[in-house]
Design a protein around this motif. Structure first.
Motif, PDB file in Angstrom:
ATOM      1  N   SER A  77       0.852  -1.187   0.000  1.00  9.71           N
ATOM      2  CA  SER A  77       0.000   0.000   0.000  1.00  9.71           C
ATOM      3  C   SER A  77       0.885   1.233   0.000  1.00  9.71           C
ATOM      4  O   SER A  77       1.914   1.274   0.695  1.00  9.71           O
ATOM      5  CB  SER A  77      -0.905   0.010   1.238  1.00  9.71           C
ATOM      6  N   PRO A  79       0.032  10.774  -2.191  1.00  6.21           N
ATOM      7  CA  PRO A  79      -0.997  11.206  -3.161  1.00  6.21           C
ATOM      8  C   PRO A  79      -0.506  11.307  -4.593  1.00  6.21           C
ATOM      9  O   PRO A  79      -1.315  11.300  -5.525  1.00  6.21           O
ATOM     10  CB  PRO A  79      -1.405  12.587  -2.628  1.00  6.21           C
ATOM     11  N   ALA A  98      -2.088   2.853  -5.735  1.00  7.09           N
ATOM     12  CA  ALA A  98      -2.602   3.020  -4.380  1.00  7.09           C
ATOM     13  C   ALA A  98      -2.323   1.790  -3.523  1.00  7.09           C
ATOM     14  O   ALA A  98      -1.821   1.905  -2.397  1.00  7.09           O
ATOM     15  CB  ALA A  98      -4.101   3.300  -4.415  1.00  7.09           C
ATOM     16  N   ARG A 154      -4.430  -1.343  -7.687  1.00  7.92           N
ATOM     17  CA  ARG A 154      -5.498  -0.363  -7.892  1.00  7.92           C
ATOM     18  C   ARG A 154      -4.864   0.996  -8.164  1.00  7.92           C
ATOM     19  O   ARG A 154      -4.131   1.510  -7.332  1.00  7.92           O
ATOM     20  CB  ARG A 154      -6.397  -0.283  -6.658  1.00  7.92           C
ATOM     21  N   ARG A 196      -4.561   5.116  -8.722  1.00  5.95           N
ATOM     22  CA  ARG A 196      -5.082   6.280  -8.020  1.00  5.95           C
ATOM     23  C   ARG A 196      -5.655   7.284  -9.034  1.00  5.95           C
ATOM     24  O   ARG A 196      -5.523   7.105 -10.222  1.00  5.95           O
ATOM     25  CB  ARG A 196      -3.941   6.906  -7.203  1.00  5.95           C
ATOM     26  N   TRP A 197      -6.338   8.311  -8.537  1.00  7.26           N
ATOM     27  CA  TRP A 197      -6.827   9.446  -9.317  1.00  7.26           C
ATOM     28  C   TRP A 197      -8.083   9.153 -10.137  1.00  7.26           C
ATOM     29  O   TRP A 197      -8.311   9.741 -11.199  1.00  7.26           O
ATOM     30  CB  TRP A 197      -5.740  10.012 -10.234  1.00  7.26           C
TER      31      TRP A 197
END
Length: 253
Positions: free
Chosen positions: A85, A89, A94, A118, A120-121
């Motif tokens: 993980s 940001p 992610a 997975r 991000r954004w």
């Protein structure tokens, strides 16, 4: 799993296991990790760790992960599973999970991985991942696997292998630039460049440039240079994640 990479490694089973399971060795050959730091934990439990990845010069992202391995299995194979993980940001990844499998194959080992993550954004991130990041991650994984193979089979350290790759890419780039300059030049410019060598060079030089350009683009890398193309990128059969991965809890649990 979204990304699959497999390499045929002609090396000792135990040595391959050591170079992939020891964090100090792992971070040397795997382009996806700049630093891996194990965290204290009970003996025999899954290993939790922190990792750092240098995305650009002067910019790194950090995250946490947990891994576990099965060194002895009834079928003679070995398995390692991981979950990770990254809360940063600006990291395009992610969270994710994956596995390594070590399958005896004659005098060597089929070393393979399957993993997914997975992005991000939101929707924009999903599109960017499909077009750029997932392709880049697949390439980086395959390139790293071949770098590891060179370390085991030929004794070429990961640092030396990287220098070999940079040097070969630099030579190829120079050949491509010079060839394009010749191909884009007109007959008068070529004649002025070759001078007294004769009018035949007006036709011979562009032909030589075209051949050089083709070789620079498609020629197989040198034996001591890591290359993603040497790895299998599509699973030969439908593959399933090992049970070890299904039982492994996430790094924040």
């Amino acid at each position: 799993m979204g990304i699959y990479v497999e390499a045929a490694v002609g090396a000792d089973f135990d040595e391959l296991w050591r170079l992939t399971q020891d964090p100090a060795c792992h971070q040397r050959w795997d382009l996806r990790f700049t630093e891996i730091q194990p965290l204290p934990g009970p003996e025999g439990a899954p290993v939790r760790f922190r990792y750092t990845t240098r995305v650009l010069p002067g910019f790194s992202v950090a995250g946490t992960g947990v891994s576990a391995g099965e060194r002895e299995r009834p079928d003679g194979t070995r398995t390692s599973a991981l979950r990770f993980s990254c809360p940063h940001p600006l990291s395009p990844l992610a969270e994710g999970s994956g596995y390594w499998r070590y399958v005896p194959d004659g005098d060597g080992v089929r070393f393979l991985t399957g993993y997914d993550y997975r992005p991000r954004w939101g929707r924009a991130g999903a599109l960017l991942d499909r077009l750029v990041f997932r392709r880049l991650m697949g390439w980086a994984t395959a390139w790293s696997f071949d770098r590891l193979r060179l370390w085991l089979e030929r004794g070429i350290s990961p640092e030396r292998a990287l220098l070999n790759w940079i040097a070969e890419m630099a030579v190829r780039a120079l050949v491509i630039a010079a060839s394009c300059a010749v191909l884009l030049a007109g007959p008068l410019q070529i004649a002025a460049l070759t001078g007294p060598l004769g009018p035949g060079t007006v036709f011979a030089l562009p032909l030589a440039a075209a051949v050089a350009l083709t070789l620079a683009l498609i020629k197989t890398p040198l034996p001591g240079t890591p290359a993603a193309r040497r790895c299998l990128r599509t699973p030969p059969l439908r593959v399933r994640a090992p049970r070890l991965l299904l039982r492994l809890e996430g790094p924040m649990s």
